[in-house]
Design a protein around this motif. Structure first.
Motif, PDB file in Angstrom:
ATOM      1  N   ILE A  62       0.841  -1.198   0.000  1.00 16.13           N
ATOM      2  CA  ILE A  62       0.000   0.000   0.000  1.00 16.13           C
ATOM      3  C   ILE A  62       0.876   1.248   0.000  1.00 16.13           C
ATOM      4  CG2 ILE A  62      -1.725   1.313   1.315  1.00 16.13           C
ATOM      5  CD1 ILE A  62      -2.763  -1.251  -0.088  1.00 16.13           C
ATOM      6  N   GLU A  63       0.618   2.137  -0.938  1.00 16.52           N
ATOM      7  CA  GLU A  63       1.381   3.376  -1.080  1.00 16.52           C
ATOM      8  C   GLU A  63       0.767   4.532  -0.296  1.00 16.52           C
ATOM      9  OE1 GLU A  63       1.446   4.121  -5.270  1.00 16.52           O
ATOM     10  OE2 GLU A  63       2.477   2.234  -5.706  1.00 16.52           O
ATOM     11  N   SER A  64      -0.576   4.573  -0.245  1.00 20.71           N
ATOM     12  CA  SER A  64      -1.227   5.684   0.445  1.00 20.71           C
ATOM     13  C   SER A  64      -2.564   5.239   1.029  1.00 20.71           C
ATOM     14  CB  SER A  64      -1.424   6.875  -0.490  1.00 20.71           C
ATOM     15  OG  SER A  64      -2.277   6.535  -1.556  1.00 20.71           O
ATOM     16  N   ILE A  65      -2.917   5.913   2.130  1.00 21.38           N
ATOM     17  CA  ILE A  65      -4.185   5.664   2.814  1.00 21.38           C
ATOM     18  C   ILE A  65      -4.794   7.014   3.163  1.00 21.38           C
ATOM     19  CG2 ILE A  65      -5.296   4.718   4.875  1.00 21.38           C
ATOM     20  CD1 ILE A  65      -2.928   2.770   5.106  1.00 21.38           C
ATOM     21  N   VAL A  66      -6.077   7.158   2.858  1.00 22.49           N
ATOM     22  CA  VAL A  66      -6.837   8.328   3.293  1.00 22.49           C
ATOM     23  C   VAL A  66      -7.995   7.817   4.138  1.00 22.49           C
ATOM     24  CG1 VAL A  66      -8.226  10.313   2.600  1.00 22.49           C
ATOM     25  CG2 VAL A  66      -6.255   9.629   1.209  1.00 22.49           C
ATOM     26  N   VAL A  67      -8.138   8.348   5.339  1.00 25.22           N
ATOM     27  CA  VAL A  67      -9.256   8.017   6.212  1.00 25.22           C
ATOM     28  C   VAL A  67     -10.230   9.191   6.157  1.00 25.22           C
ATOM     29  CG1 VAL A  67      -9.974   7.563   8.589  1.00 25.22           C
ATOM     30  CG2 VAL A  67      -7.800   6.627   7.746  1.00 25.22           C
ATOM     31  N   ILE A  68     -11.515   8.869   5.930  1.00 26.17           N
ATOM     32  CA  ILE A  68     -12.541   9.908   5.851  1.00 26.17           C
ATOM     33  C   ILE A  68     -13.667   9.549   6.812  1.00 26.17           C
ATOM     34  CG2 ILE A  68     -14.174  11.132   4.379  1.00 26.17           C
ATOM     35  CD1 ILE A  68     -12.469  10.294   1.969  1.00 26.17           C
ATOM     36  N   LEU A  86      -4.599   5.659  14.022  1.00 27.11           N
ATOM     37  CA  LEU A  86      -3.468   5.493  13.105  1.00 27.11           C
ATOM     38  C   LEU A  86      -2.197   5.131  13.871  1.00 27.11           C
ATOM     39  CD1 LEU A  86      -4.186   8.504  10.729  1.00 27.11           C
ATOM     40  CD2 LEU A  86      -4.254   6.072  10.086  1.00 27.11           C
ATOM     41  N   LYS A  87      -1.900   5.896  14.901  1.00 27.77           N
ATOM     42  CA  LYS A  87      -0.691   5.639  15.688  1.00 27.77           C
ATOM     43  C   LYS A  87      -0.762   4.294  16.402  1.00 27.77           C
ATOM     44  CE  LYS A  87       0.823  10.380  16.308  1.00 27.77           C
ATOM     45  NZ  LYS A  87       1.138  11.458  17.243  1.00 27.77           N
ATOM     46  N   GLY A  88      -1.983   3.888  16.815  1.00 31.87           N
ATOM     47  CA  GLY A  88      -2.166   2.637  17.531  1.00 31.87           C
ATOM     48  C   GLY A  88      -1.794   1.406  16.738  1.00 31.87           C
ATOM     49  N   CYS A  89      -1.803   1.530  15.425  1.00 37.14           N
ATOM     50  CA  CYS A  89      -1.390   0.379  14.615  1.00 37.14           C
ATOM     51  C   CYS A  89      -0.095   0.658  13.858  1.00 37.14           C
ATOM     52  CB  CYS A  89      -2.514  -0.058  13.682  1.00 37.14           C
ATOM     53  SG  CYS A  89      -2.969   1.151  12.484  1.00 37.14           S
ATOM     54  N   GLY A  90       0.630   1.683  14.294  1.00 34.18           N
ATOM     55  CA  GLY A  90       1.956   1.943  13.738  1.00 34.18           C
ATOM     56  C   GLY A  90       1.988   2.656  12.405  1.00 34.18           C
ATOM     57  N   LEU A  91       0.886   3.291  12.036  1.00 35.22           N
ATOM     58  CA  LEU A  91       0.862   4.033  10.774  1.00 35.22           C
ATOM     59  C   LEU A  91       1.245   5.489  11.011  1.00 35.22           C
ATOM     60  CD1 LEU A  91      -2.405   2.597   9.218  1.00 35.22           C
ATOM     61  CD2 LEU A  91      -0.085   2.279   8.358  1.00 35.22           C
ATOM     62  N   PRO A  92       1.826   6.134   9.996  1.00 36.40           N
ATOM     63  CA  PRO A  92       2.106   7.563  10.116  1.00 36.40           C
ATOM     64  C   PRO A  92       0.793   8.317  10.298  1.00 36.40           C
ATOM     65  CG  PRO A  92       3.123   6.635   8.131  1.00 36.40           C
ATOM     66  CD  PRO A  92       2.231   5.577   8.702  1.00 36.40           C
ATOM     67  N   GLY A  99      -4.135  17.176   6.354  1.00 38.78           N
ATOM     68  CA  GLY A  99      -2.683  17.144   6.261  1.00 38.78           C
ATOM     69  C   GLY A  99      -2.248  15.788   5.731  1.00 38.78           C
ATOM     70  N   VAL A 100      -1.003  15.701   5.328  1.00 38.29           N
ATOM     71  CA  VAL A 100      -0.450  14.448   4.809  1.00 38.29           C
ATOM     72  C   VAL A 100       0.834  14.139   5.566  1.00 38.29           C
ATOM     73  CG1 VAL A 100       0.503  13.286   2.773  1.00 38.29           C
ATOM     74  CG2 VAL A 100      -1.390  14.897   2.507  1.00 38.29           C
ATOM     75  N   GLU A 101       0.965  12.891   5.967  1.00 36.45           N
ATOM     76  CA  GLU A 101       2.196  12.426   6.617  1.00 36.45           C
ATOM     77  C   GLU A 101       2.851  11.425   5.676  1.00 36.45           C
ATOM     78  OE1 GLU A 101       5.044  12.454   9.528  1.00 36.45           O
ATOM     79  OE2 GLU A 101       3.229  13.695   9.493  1.00 36.45           O
ATOM     80  N   GLN A 102       4.120  11.703   5.350  1.00 36.83           N
ATOM     81  CA  GLN A 102       4.836  10.808   4.454  1.00 36.83           C
ATOM     82  C   GLN A 102       5.068   9.470   5.142  1.00 36.83           C
ATOM     83  OE1 GLN A 102       5.320  11.612   1.260  1.00 36.83           O
ATOM     84  NE2 GLN A 102       4.275  13.512   1.778  1.00 36.83           N
ATOM     85  N   GLY A 103       5.102   8.423   4.399  1.00 32.59           N
ATOM     86  CA  GLY A 103       5.212   7.069   4.951  1.00 32.59           C
ATOM     87  C   GLY A 103       6.567   6.468   4.736  1.00 32.59           C
ATOM     88  N   PRO A 104       6.566   5.214   4.456  1.00 31.24           N
ATOM     89  CA  PRO A 104       5.438   4.498   3.864  1.00 31.24           C
ATOM     90  C   PRO A 104       4.495   3.931   4.910  1.00 31.24           C
ATOM     91  CG  PRO A 104       7.393   3.100   3.800  1.00 31.24           C
ATOM     92  CD  PRO A 104       7.799   4.401   4.418  1.00 31.24           C
ATOM     93  N   VAL A 107      -0.048   8.867   4.507  1.00 32.69           N
ATOM     94  CA  VAL A 107      -1.358   8.830   5.176  1.00 32.69           C
ATOM     95  C   VAL A 107      -1.929  10.236   5.313  1.00 32.69           C
ATOM     96  CG1 VAL A 107      -2.587   8.191   7.297  1.00 32.69           C
ATOM     97  CG2 VAL A 107      -0.729   6.736   6.458  1.00 32.69           C
ATOM     98  N   ALA A 108      -3.229  10.334   5.072  1.00 33.13           N
ATOM     99  CA  ALA A 108      -3.958  11.589   5.265  1.00 33.13           C
ATOM    100  C   ALA A 108      -5.317  11.245   5.858  1.00 33.13           C
ATOM    101  CB  ALA A 108      -4.139  12.310   3.929  1.00 33.13           C
ATOM    102  N   PHE A 109      -5.955  12.243   6.453  1.00 28.07           N
ATOM    103  CA  PHE A 109      -7.345  12.047   6.849  1.00 28.07           C
ATOM    104  C   PHE A 109      -8.142  13.320   6.657  1.00 28.07           C
ATOM    105  CE2 PHE A 109      -5.587  13.378  10.947  1.00 28.07           C
ATOM    106  CZ  PHE A 109      -6.601  14.118  11.540  1.00 28.07           C
ATOM    107  N   MET A 110      -9.441  13.112   6.413  1.00 28.61           N
ATOM    108  CA  MET A 110     -10.369  14.201   6.152  1.00 28.61           C
ATOM    109  C   MET A 110     -11.549  14.069   7.087  1.00 28.61           C
ATOM    110  SD  MET A 110     -10.500  13.788   1.993  1.00 28.61           S
ATOM    111  CE  MET A 110     -12.048  14.637   1.928  1.00 28.61           C
ATOM    112  N   LEU A 111     -12.136  15.197   7.419  1.00 28.54           N
ATOM    113  CA  LEU A 111     -13.364  15.209   8.207  1.00 28.54           C
ATOM    114  C   LEU A 111     -14.457  15.900   7.414  1.00 28.54           C
ATOM    115  CD1 LEU A 111     -12.029  16.262  11.743  1.00 28.54           C
ATOM    116  CD2 LEU A 111     -12.523  13.948  10.922  1.00 28.54           C
ATOM    117  N   PHE A 112     -15.609  15.222   7.280  1.00 34.70           N
ATOM    118  CA  PHE A 112     -16.785  15.872   6.702  1.00 34.70           C
ATOM    119  C   PHE A 112     -17.429  16.725   7.774  1.00 34.70           C
ATOM    120  CE2 PHE A 112     -17.313  12.030   3.764  1.00 34.70           C
ATOM    121  CZ  PHE A 112     -16.827  12.691   2.661  1.00 34.70           C
ATOM    122  N   PRO A 113     -17.888  17.919   7.493  1.00 33.38           N
ATOM    123  CA  PRO A 113     -18.130  18.464   6.172  1.00 33.38           C
ATOM    124  C   PRO A 113     -16.980  19.288   5.594  1.00 33.38           C
ATOM    125  CG  PRO A 113     -19.238  19.823   7.795  1.00 33.38           C
ATOM    126  CD  PRO A 113     -18.601  18.686   8.539  1.00 33.38           C
ATOM    127  N   GLY A 114     -15.873  19.447   6.282  1.00 33.56           N
ATOM    128  CA  GLY A 114     -14.744  20.203   5.741  1.00 33.56           C
ATOM    129  C   GLY A 114     -14.545  21.529   6.444  1.00 33.56           C
TER     130      GLY A 114
END
Length: 142
Positions: A62-68, A86-92, A99-104, A107-114
């Motif tokens: 996996i190259e990238s993950i976005v959580v929404i 994310l941190k609990g399973c060792g992901l950036p 924002g975006v955190e370089q990996g590998p 990883v990025a995350f978004m919140l609706f509605p923005g």
């Protein structure tokens, strides 16, 4: 969790079936076909889902993950929950939404509605985002 087969190297993890369909249709509208969209369940399921996902065959590719997910009534609490998962399973983990955190992997995350017009993160849901796209002074509900 049903059996997961990772079909692409870019993942979008969304909260619930409505968000899943919304993102799939948005990707199709923008002619983006290199993402695999998965429903992680409800807001309290992200931790468990991520821990299981990292064990799936092919996760190392996996190259990238976005959580929404929805911000709900407290975007700060939603942000903390995503970062903790994310941190609990060792992901950036980025320090803030969008924002975006370089990996590998990256990883990025978004919140609706923005964001609001001043660039501040809003509380709310995908439904609030959808309503905001059609609301104007002529709509009494808005």
């Amino acid at each position: 969790m049903s059996k997961i087969t990772l079909q692409r190297n870019k993942l979008i993890l969304v909260e619930g079936r409505d968000a899943l369909n919304f993102i799939i249709w948005a990707l199709e509208a923008y002619d983006l076909d290199d993402f695999h969209v998965l429903d992680f369940g409800g807001i309290n399921d992200l931790d468990k889902y991520l821990k299981t996902l990292t064990l799936v065959d092919g996760f190392d590719r996996i190259e990238s993950i976005v959580v929404i997910r929805d911000a709900e009534s407290d975007h700060s609490q939603a942000t903390s929950g995503v970062i903790r998962a994310l941190k609990g399973c060792g992901l950036p983990s980025p320090n803030e939404p969008f924002g975006v955190e370089q990996g590998p992997p990256k990883v990025a995350f978004m919140l609706f509605p923005g964001f609001d017009v001043d660039g501040k993160i809003l509380n709310g849901t995908l439904e609030d985002l959808c309503l905001s796209t059609i609301c104007s002074n002529i709509f009494i509900l808005c």
